[in-house]
Design a protein around this motif. Structure first.
Motif, PDB file in Angstrom:
ATOM      1  N   ALA A  98       4.838  -2.018  -4.998  1.00  0.00           N
ATOM      2  CA  ALA A  98       4.695  -1.550  -3.666  1.00  0.00           C
ATOM      3  C   ALA A  98       6.712  -1.711  -2.796  1.00  0.00           C
ATOM      4  N   ALA A  99       5.536  -0.459  -1.625  1.00  0.00           N
ATOM      5  CA  ALA A  99       7.129  -0.826  -0.931  1.00  0.00           C
ATOM      6  C   ALA A  99       7.347  -1.670  -0.138  1.00  0.00           C
ATOM      7  N   THR A 100       8.731  -1.844   0.111  1.00  0.00           N
ATOM      8  CA  THR A 100       9.080  -3.061   0.495  1.00  0.00           C
ATOM      9  C   THR A 100       9.767  -2.980   1.772  1.00  0.00           C
ATOM     10  N   THR A 101      10.043  -1.814   2.803  1.00  0.00           N
ATOM     11  CA  THR A 101      10.826  -1.345   3.684  1.00  0.00           C
ATOM     12  C   THR A 101      10.018  -0.910   4.683  1.00  0.00           C
ATOM     13  N   VAL A 102      10.562  -0.977   6.465  1.00  0.00           N
ATOM     14  CA  VAL A 102       9.981  -0.670   7.109  1.00  0.00           C
ATOM     15  C   VAL A 102       9.169   0.427   7.189  1.00  0.00           C
ATOM     16  N   ALA A 103       7.907   0.708   7.069  1.00  0.00           N
ATOM     17  CA  ALA A 103       7.159   1.971   7.618  1.00  0.00           C
ATOM     18  C   ALA A 103       8.041   2.407   8.772  1.00  0.00           C
ATOM     19  N   THR A 134      -4.899   4.194  24.479  1.00  0.00           N
ATOM     20  CA  THR A 134      -4.175   3.160  23.381  1.00  0.00           C
ATOM     21  C   THR A 134      -4.602   2.002  22.809  1.00  0.00           C
ATOM     22  N   LEU A 146       0.561  -3.755  -7.425  1.00  0.00           N
ATOM     23  CA  LEU A 146       1.371  -4.290  -5.811  1.00  0.00           C
ATOM     24  C   LEU A 146       2.642  -4.631  -6.195  1.00  0.00           C
ATOM     25  N   GLU A 164      -4.901  -6.114  -8.539  1.00  0.00           N
ATOM     26  CA  GLU A 164      -4.223  -5.603  -8.024  1.00  0.00           C
ATOM     27  C   GLU A 164      -2.406  -5.701  -8.367  1.00  0.00           C
ATOM     28  N   ASN A 196       2.136   7.040  25.515  1.00  0.00           N
ATOM     29  CA  ASN A 196       2.866   5.992  25.534  1.00  0.00           C
ATOM     30  C   ASN A 196       3.882   5.144  26.243  1.00  0.00           C
ATOM     31  N   HIS A 207       2.298   3.779  28.978  1.00  0.00           N
ATOM     32  CA  HIS A 207       2.186   2.201  29.028  1.00  0.00           C
ATOM     33  C   HIS A 207       3.139   1.504  29.038  1.00  0.00           C
ATOM     34  N   PHE A 258       8.403   7.164  10.143  1.00  0.00           N
ATOM     35  CA  PHE A 258       7.144   8.377  10.074  1.00  0.00           C
ATOM     36  C   PHE A 258       7.954   9.498  11.114  1.00  0.00           C
TER      37      PHE A 258
END
Ligand SMILES: Nc1ncnc2c1ncn2[C@@H]1O[C@H](COP(=O)(O)OP(=O)(O)OP(=O)(O)O)[C@@H](O)[C@H]1O
Ligand SMILES: [Mg+2]
Lengths: 260, 361
Positions: free
Chosen positions: B23-28, B360, B20, B17, B42, B45, B30
């Motif tokens: 590790a990335a700390t921002t909101v993903a 979904t 860790l 671990e 979507n 929906h 895409f």
């Protein structure tokens, strides 16, 4: 320990038809501690915490909060008393958004007349709060807080359930296998969160099959077997293999620690 | 933390671990490379009334092109509103119930019985019409309450409960009224309040009955309540997963009883509007109300499995049926074509619902 337990169960019995899930089960959670509950599948751990959190009513026995007998007829009554629970099934409404789920049953209303007379929800505030709580837990892969819960992965859902309990449990937090579906990083965050919550002085019940996790965070370990508490051990005094051996019936419980 | 006994176990356990901390700390975020159909799923929906709204607009456009200004006129458009008034109101009630994963087969019976109570109390007992109306509304709410108690506390399936109460309320309606109709003329002379929702006002060529306005007000109010209040969210949660709703702190039984009671009240209101629509009070009126309400709700994209859909969709569903009926009548086809097309639309709507849910889940 001479302290008074925060949450206590005495002689709890719960039967489902011919299946006995609890037979005279005792339970004590002391102030400020992390109590792990371990036991085989079907040992009755989930049923025990459900009788403590108002989701099930015991056939016999009593539940005490701060030493006073309580009768929670619904989970909502237990929540009002400050007990927040992550159920093993997570208890989420799949078609509703993350924010809706976080605040289900305790929604925020807009300030002023719109909240008072129109009963309008304060959606921006709920979304902001949800986002903050998820960020604290490191759930960074969730892009949209308005997203329906069913569009999330199992682990993400579990993370939201944990965030919800951590945000609203003011007296006791109960986590039924909160890391079972989580990844390495997310599990680590939940363990850190458990330590944070303990540091705030709120006691936690952690049900888990993950022995390293249990031995890392627990102050005491409640070993559950065949519908009742077999014994309580301390992580420093026993090894993981001892705990597993007791839990599965391969080893006799230590007589003296049971009193602890 | 634990002490020496487990320290070794912990450190070996934790080594993997260690990485860790990087590790990335921002909101993903895409790249948007999702397929078009996935995006459509979507969007549908999150916007459940989109499909029926689109079908409604397309239907108006097609009939407008075929029939020209005869159809595409304020008069014809408001005529459709008048014709779907009863369906629109009962479909609102039905939507509430279906959102909780229930069904109310008694909407038509409650509507007729309530209208008969309003009429008979006025004419048989000489009670002022306003008070009789209030009593009729109360009776409708009570009938809904009975449904609610049977569903929430006796825990019978809603289909069975309302199949039973449908017969009971309808039979009670015939027994109580002794099959007697109160004629329109009598009502007009002695108790015009009963016909209130048949009255109309004009804006240019458009004719609005108070009933049509009332229907829109009810729909807008319910749409607000369902999406902007805690109670509305609870209605969805109960229909979505009842046990989950209970565990998260929703008062499931209360919510169910409130939904069925409100449904009964709205149906009684539809009964009042029904008197305005047909002029008389007749225990045999509104025979098709049940099936028409369910049709509107289903075409409106409300899922019969509960927890999904919107009241605006249900209104659009009712309007679609209205547009088809009037349009085909103006073209001069056999009315059976209307039923045939409505049937096809129902199957189309449920197919779309399944597709959205599959995409979904
Ligand atoms: N609602 C129910 N109806 C009938 N039987 C039930 C119900 N809930 C639990 N049981 C039974 O009670 C027993 C204990 O179940 P419980 O869920 O508490 O186990 P558990 O210790 O949480 O197991 P696991 O580790 O698999 O979660 C099982 O035999 C189960 O079949
Ligand atoms: Mg369990």
């Amino acid at each position: 320990m001479t302290q008074q337990p925060v949450l206590q169960g005495r002689g709890l019995v719960k039967k489902f038809g011919k299946v006995t899930a609890l037979q005279g089960c005792d339970f004590e959670l002391y102030p400020g501690e992390v109590l792990a509950v371990i036991g085989d599948n079907g040992a009755g751990k989930s049923v025990m915490i459900k009788t403590l959190s108002g989701a099930l009513q015991p056939d016999h026995g009593e539940v005490l909060l701060d030493g006073k007998p309580v009768h929670f007829n619904t989970p909502l009554e237990a929540q009002y008393a400050g007990i927040a629970t992550v159920y093993q099934t997570l208890a989420m409404s799949p078609a509703l958004s993350i924010a809706d789920n976080m605040f289900m049953g305790r929604e925020l209303r807009k300030p002023g007349w719109r909240g008072k007379y129109l009963r309008q929800l304060d959606k921006p505030a709920m979304e902001k709060f949800s986002r903050e709580k998820l960020t604290e837990l490191g759930l960074m892969t969730i892009q949209n807080i308005k997203q329906a819960v069913e569009t999330l992965s199992g682990g993400q859902r579990q993370g939201i359930a944990v965030a919800r309990a951590a945000a609203f449990g003011s007296k006791v937090i109960i986590l039924d296998e909160p890391t079972a579906a989580l990844g390495v990083k997310e599990s680590r965050r939940v363990l850190e969160l458990i330590k944070d919550v303990r540091a705030r002085g709120i006691p936690i019940v952690l049900i888990s099959h993950n022995m390293p996790h249990v031995f890392e965070v627990a102050d005491r370990i409640h070993i559950h077997r065949l519908g009742r508490r077999l014994c309580v051990v301390k992580p420093g005094e026993h090894t993981m293999s001892d705990a597993v051996a007791m839990m599965t019936g391969a080893m006799e419980p230590p007589g003296e620690t049971q009193a602890a | 933390m634990s002490d020496t006994g487990t320290a070794n176990q912990n450190s070996s356990n934790q080594s993997y671990e260690d990485v860790l901390k990087d590790a990335a700390t921002t909101v993903a975020e895409f790249e948007e490379d999702e397929s078009f159909s996935r995006k459509l799923q979507n969007w549908l929906h999150s916007t459940p009334s989109a499909v029926p709204m689109f079908v409604l607009l397309a239907a108006i456009l097609v009939f407008g092109l075929i029939l020209g200004s005869k159809f595409f006129s304020p008069f014809a458009m408001t005529l459709i509103l008048q014709q779907v008034m009863i369906v629109g109101i009962t479909a609102s009630a039905q939507t509430l119930v279906i959102l909780t994963a229930g069904i109310d087969l008694s909407v038509g019976a409650i509507m007729v019985f309530s209208s008969v109570i309003m009429g008979q109390f006025t004419f048989r007992y000489g009670i002022p019409a306003e008070i009789s109306v209030a009593i009729g509304l109360g009776a409708g709410a009570l009938m809904g309450f009975i449904n609610g108690v049977l569903v929430a506390y006796v825990k019978l399936p809603p289909f069975i409960v309302t199949l039973g109460t449908w017969q009971i309320f309808l039979a009670a309606n015939f027994l109580y009224s002794a099959n007697e109709t109160i004629r329109a003329q009598e009502i007009e002379e002695q108790a015009p309040t009963l016909q209130l929702f048949g009255e109309s006002f004009r804006i240019g060529g458009a004719v609005f009955t108070y009933g049509a306005v009332a229907m829109i007000v009810i729909v807008v109010l319910l749409a607000y309540v369902l999406s902007n209040t805690a109670w509305g969210r609870h209605v969805y949660a109960v229909g979505d997963d009842q046990e989950a709703a209970e565990l998260s702190g929703v008062k499931v039984k209360n919510t169910l009883i409130q939904v069925y009671t409100l449904s009964g009240l709205i149906c009684a209101f539809a009964g009042w509007a029904l008197i305005g629509r047909i002029g008389s009070v007749s225990p045999t009126s509104g025979q098709n109300a049940n099936i028409e309400a369910i049709t509107a709700v289903v075409i409106g994209g409300v899922s019969l499995f509960g927890g999904r859909g919107s009241i605006l969709g249900a209104l659009a569903g009712g309007l679609i049926v209205g547009v088809f009926s009037l349009g085909l009548r103006m073209i001069g086809t056999d009315p059976q074509w209307t039923y045939l097309l409505i049937g096809a639309l129902i199957i189309f709507a449920v197919t779309v619902d399944q597709w959205i849910r599959k995409g979904t889940a």
